[in-house]
Scaffold this motif. Structure first.
Motif, PDB file in Angstrom:
ATOM      1  N   PHE A   1       0.675  -1.091   0.235  1.00 24.30           N
ATOM      2  CA  PHE A   1       0.010   0.238  -0.156  1.00 24.30           C
ATOM      3  C   PHE A   1       0.760   0.978   0.460  1.00 24.30           C
ATOM      4  N   ARG A   2       2.325   1.431   0.778  1.00 25.47           N
ATOM      5  CA  ARG A   2       2.730   2.206   0.941  1.00 25.47           C
ATOM      6  C   ARG A   2       3.428   2.534  -0.742  1.00 25.47           C
ATOM      7  N   VAL A   3       3.707   1.790  -1.643  1.00 21.73           N
ATOM      8  CA  VAL A   3       4.439   2.475  -2.878  1.00 21.73           C
ATOM      9  C   VAL A   3       2.849   2.172  -3.836  1.00 21.73           C
ATOM     10  N   LEU A   4       1.555   1.724  -3.832  1.00 17.16           N
ATOM     11  CA  LEU A   4       1.026   1.903  -4.183  1.00 17.16           C
ATOM     12  C   LEU A   4       0.062   3.612  -4.094  1.00 17.16           C
ATOM     13  N   VAL A   5       0.431   3.975  -2.951  1.00 20.60           N
ATOM     14  CA  VAL A   5       0.061   5.732  -2.284  1.00 20.60           C
ATOM     15  C   VAL A   5       1.103   7.109  -3.292  1.00 20.60           C
ATOM     16  N   MET A   6       2.359   6.227  -4.236  1.00 21.30           N
ATOM     17  CA  MET A   6       3.225   7.197  -5.139  1.00 21.30           C
ATOM     18  C   MET A   6       3.001   7.398  -6.444  1.00 21.30           C
ATOM     19  N   PRO A   7       2.055   6.296  -7.508  1.00 20.64           N
ATOM     20  CA  PRO A   7       1.808   6.978  -8.357  1.00 20.64           C
ATOM     21  C   PRO A   7       1.351   8.631  -8.988  1.00 20.64           C
ATOM     22  N   PRO A   8       0.266   8.926  -8.293  1.00 19.80           N
ATOM     23  CA  PRO A   8       0.205  10.516  -8.453  1.00 19.80           C
ATOM     24  C   PRO A   8       1.254  11.522  -8.001  1.00 19.80           C
ATOM     25  N   TRP A   9       1.620  10.997  -7.422  1.00 18.84           N
ATOM     26  CA  TRP A   9       2.963  11.970  -7.280  1.00 18.84           C
ATOM     27  C   TRP A   9       4.415  12.020  -8.090  1.00 18.84           C
TER      28      TRP A   9
ATOM     29  N   SER B   1     -13.387  20.485 -10.439  1.00 16.10           N
ATOM     30  CA  SER B   1     -12.569  19.008 -11.100  1.00 16.10           C
ATOM     31  C   SER B   1     -11.203  19.537 -10.753  1.00 16.10           C
ATOM     32  N   ALA B   2     -10.377  21.154 -10.808  1.00 13.45           N
ATOM     33  CA  ALA B   2      -9.784  21.282 -10.804  1.00 13.45           C
ATOM     34  C   ALA B   2      -8.824  21.151  -9.758  1.00 13.45           C
ATOM     35  N   ILE B   3      -9.446  21.204  -8.721  1.00 14.64           N
ATOM     36  CA  ILE B   3      -9.017  21.129  -7.728  1.00 14.64           C
ATOM     37  C   ILE B   3      -9.090  19.350  -7.052  1.00 14.64           C
ATOM     38  N   VAL B   4      -9.919  18.787  -7.539  1.00 12.97           N
ATOM     39  CA  VAL B   4      -9.436  17.477  -7.311  1.00 12.97           C
ATOM     40  C   VAL B   4      -8.441  16.838  -7.852  1.00 12.97           C
ATOM     41  N   THR B   5      -8.120  17.387  -8.762  1.00 13.97           N
ATOM     42  CA  THR B   5      -7.399  16.404  -9.527  1.00 13.97           C
ATOM     43  C   THR B   5      -5.673  17.598  -8.693  1.00 13.97           C
ATOM     44  N   ASP B   6      -6.130  18.731  -8.430  1.00 21.35           N
ATOM     45  CA  ASP B   6      -4.543  19.593  -7.597  1.00 21.35           C
ATOM     46  C   ASP B   6      -4.273  18.510  -6.217  1.00 21.35           C
ATOM     47  N   VAL B   7      -5.778  17.651  -5.341  1.00 22.00           N
ATOM     48  CA  VAL B   7      -5.572  17.291  -4.480  1.00 22.00           C
ATOM     49  C   VAL B   7      -4.920  16.103  -4.393  1.00 22.00           C
ATOM     50  N   TRP B   8      -5.238  15.014  -5.510  1.00 23.62           N
ATOM     51  CA  TRP B   8      -4.683  14.215  -6.068  1.00 23.62           C
ATOM     52  C   TRP B   8      -3.268  14.013  -6.058  1.00 23.62           C
ATOM     53  N   VAL B   9      -3.013  14.873  -6.523  1.00 31.73           N
ATOM     54  CA  VAL B   9      -1.572  15.133  -7.539  1.00 31.73           C
ATOM     55  C   VAL B   9      -0.994  15.419  -6.034  1.00 31.73           C
ATOM     56  N   GLY B  10      -1.277  16.264  -4.485  1.00 33.35           N
ATOM     57  CA  GLY B  10      -0.424  16.831  -3.835  1.00 33.35           C
ATOM     58  C   GLY B  10      -0.318  15.632  -2.549  1.00 33.35           C
ATOM     59  N   VAL B  11      -1.641  14.745  -2.187  1.00 31.60           N
ATOM     60  CA  VAL B  11      -1.784  13.836  -1.465  1.00 31.60           C
ATOM     61  C   VAL B  11      -0.110  12.854  -1.170  1.00 31.60           C
ATOM     62  N   PRO B  12       0.277  12.138  -2.324  1.00 31.00           N
ATOM     63  CA  PRO B  12       1.362  11.400  -2.032  1.00 31.00           C
ATOM     64  C   PRO B  12       2.178  11.759  -1.176  1.00 31.00           C
ATOM     65  N   MET B  13       2.468  13.212  -1.220  1.00 30.93           N
ATOM     66  CA  MET B  13       3.729  14.063  -0.692  1.00 30.93           C
ATOM     67  C   MET B  13       3.546  14.182   0.899  1.00 30.93           C
ATOM     68  N   VAL B  14       2.173  14.847   1.035  1.00 28.60           N
ATOM     69  CA  VAL B  14       1.213  15.132   2.322  1.00 28.60           C
ATOM     70  C   VAL B  14       1.962  13.189   3.009  1.00 28.60           C
ATOM     71  N   THR B  15       1.044  12.693   2.591  1.00 20.34           N
ATOM     72  CA  THR B  15       0.711  11.257   3.191  1.00 20.34           C
ATOM     73  C   THR B  15       2.620  10.682   3.766  1.00 20.34           C
ATOM     74  N   LEU B  16       3.262  10.808   2.308  1.00 22.48           N
ATOM     75  CA  LEU B  16       4.376  10.634   3.021  1.00 22.48           C
ATOM     76  C   LEU B  16       4.698  11.308   3.723  1.00 22.48           C
ATOM     77  N   PHE B  17       5.165  12.157   4.518  1.00 24.17           N
ATOM     78  CA  PHE B  17       5.831  13.179   5.225  1.00 24.17           C
ATOM     79  C   PHE B  17       4.611  12.755   6.397  1.00 24.17           C
ATOM     80  N   PHE B  18       4.030  12.537   6.731  1.00 27.69           N
ATOM     81  CA  PHE B  18       2.493  12.372   8.034  1.00 27.69           C
ATOM     82  C   PHE B  18       3.371  11.071   8.105  1.00 27.69           C
TER      83      PHE B  18
END
Length: 310
Positions: free
Chosen positions: A117-125, A173-190
């Motif tokens: 699961f930790r690997v699968l969270v990476m693709p959007p980033w 819709s643009a916000i959803v896409t931006d969140v999709w791109v940014g969530v992996p980085m935030v997740t890994l830092f946390f």
């Protein structure tokens, strides 16, 4: 042999320091970095400030003083763009932080297949932003997009729905896409911050009968709070300056619904060849981000002092 070579290098370094004054030696060390910063950051910034006082275009430059800034102050459209930009930033960052915190908590739990699961969270980033946005363009398409097809199949809509053709749906819709791109980085830092929390704290709380929610509120959140605040600042700056996502999806449309300050600056300076007006917008962006960053750093310092972080 290695000891001999190390001794020779040490003696050479000592000889250089003896031959040169301490201040000169220090300038030699930081000089290349300062030159790089001057060429890459300082000179373009100074040129942008200079152009902001000009009426500049393909035909040449004319000094107009503060006219570009006065026009922006009086522009209602520009005021709306500022409000839209901060709304875009705060909403997107808030979603990233919440989803990143939830994702990090789940990835930090002792569950089977956690490494996968930790690997699968990476693709959007990892995937280039342009490629990811093209994929979202297909999803948002009203005629062959998956989302529109699912909505029609469920009876939510009677006809194909173009997400990017309407003002509100395009913005979110643009916000959803931006969140999709940014969530992996935030997740890994946390996740990295959570793994640094001592397990003894959780075990002691568990022995005292504390439930999971209580341990999360009283142990996890306080322990990673400095990371949360730091990540908020970084994510806010990245989101404020986000250009590729909006430009690829909507180019700022429809009817300016997704036009943020960075997109407006690009359209003015590059699209309309109004370099002076575009430079004035860029200077205002720098000032706004500077003030926002100072306020955030002040808040971060308060948080670090509260939780004993140096």
């Amino acid at each position: 042999m290695a000891d001999v070579m190390h001794a020779e290098e040490s003696s050479t370094a000592k000889g250089v320091r003896k031959a040169l004054p301490e201040s000169v030696f220090a300038w030699l060390l930081v000089g290349p970095a300062m030159i790089f910063i001057a060429v890459i950051v300082a000179w373009p910034l100074a040129e942008t400030i200079r152009l902001s006082f000009m009426e500049a275009g393909l035909g040449g430059e004319t000094f107009v003083g503060l006219a570009n800034y006065e026009e922006l102050v009086e522009s209602r459209k520009f005021h709306q763009t500022i409000v839209r930009t901060f709304y875009w930033m705060f909403l997107s960052v808030a979603l990233k932080l919440v989803l990143g915190l939830i994702g990090a908590t789940l990835l930090n739990a002792a569950i089977p297949g956690r490494a996968l699961f930790r690997v699968l969270v990476m693709p959007p980033w990892v995937i280039p932003i342009a490629i990811g946005c093209i994929g979202w363009l297909w999803l948002y398409n009203g005629y062959f997009g998956v989302l529109s097809g699912v909505m029609m199949h469920l009876g939510i809509t009677d006809a194909p729905f173009e997400f990017l053709a309407h003002k509100q749906s395009a913005f979110y819709s643009a916000i959803v896409t931006d969140v999709w791109v940014g969530v992996p980085m935030v997740t890994l830092f946390f996740l990295a911050a959570m793994q640094g929390v001592s397990r003894d704290l959780y075990e002691a709380a568990w022995v005292d009968g504390a439930g999971r929610w209580y341990r999360f509120r009283r142990i996890t959140i306080p322990q990673i709070m400095p990371v949360i605040v730091s990540m908020s600042l970084l994510s806010a700056i990245f989101t404020f300056n986000s250009f590729e996502i909006i430009w690829i999806l909507t180019e700022g449309g429809p009817r300016g619904a997704t036009t943020t300050l960075i997109v407006d600056t690009y359209k003015t300076a590059i699209g309309n060849y109004k370099f002076g007006e575009g430079s004035a917008r860029a200077v205002i962006i720098v000032l706004l981000l500077g003030l926002f960053s100072l306020a955030y750093l002040f808040f971060l310092n308060k948080v670090n002092k509260k939780y004993g972080v140096k």
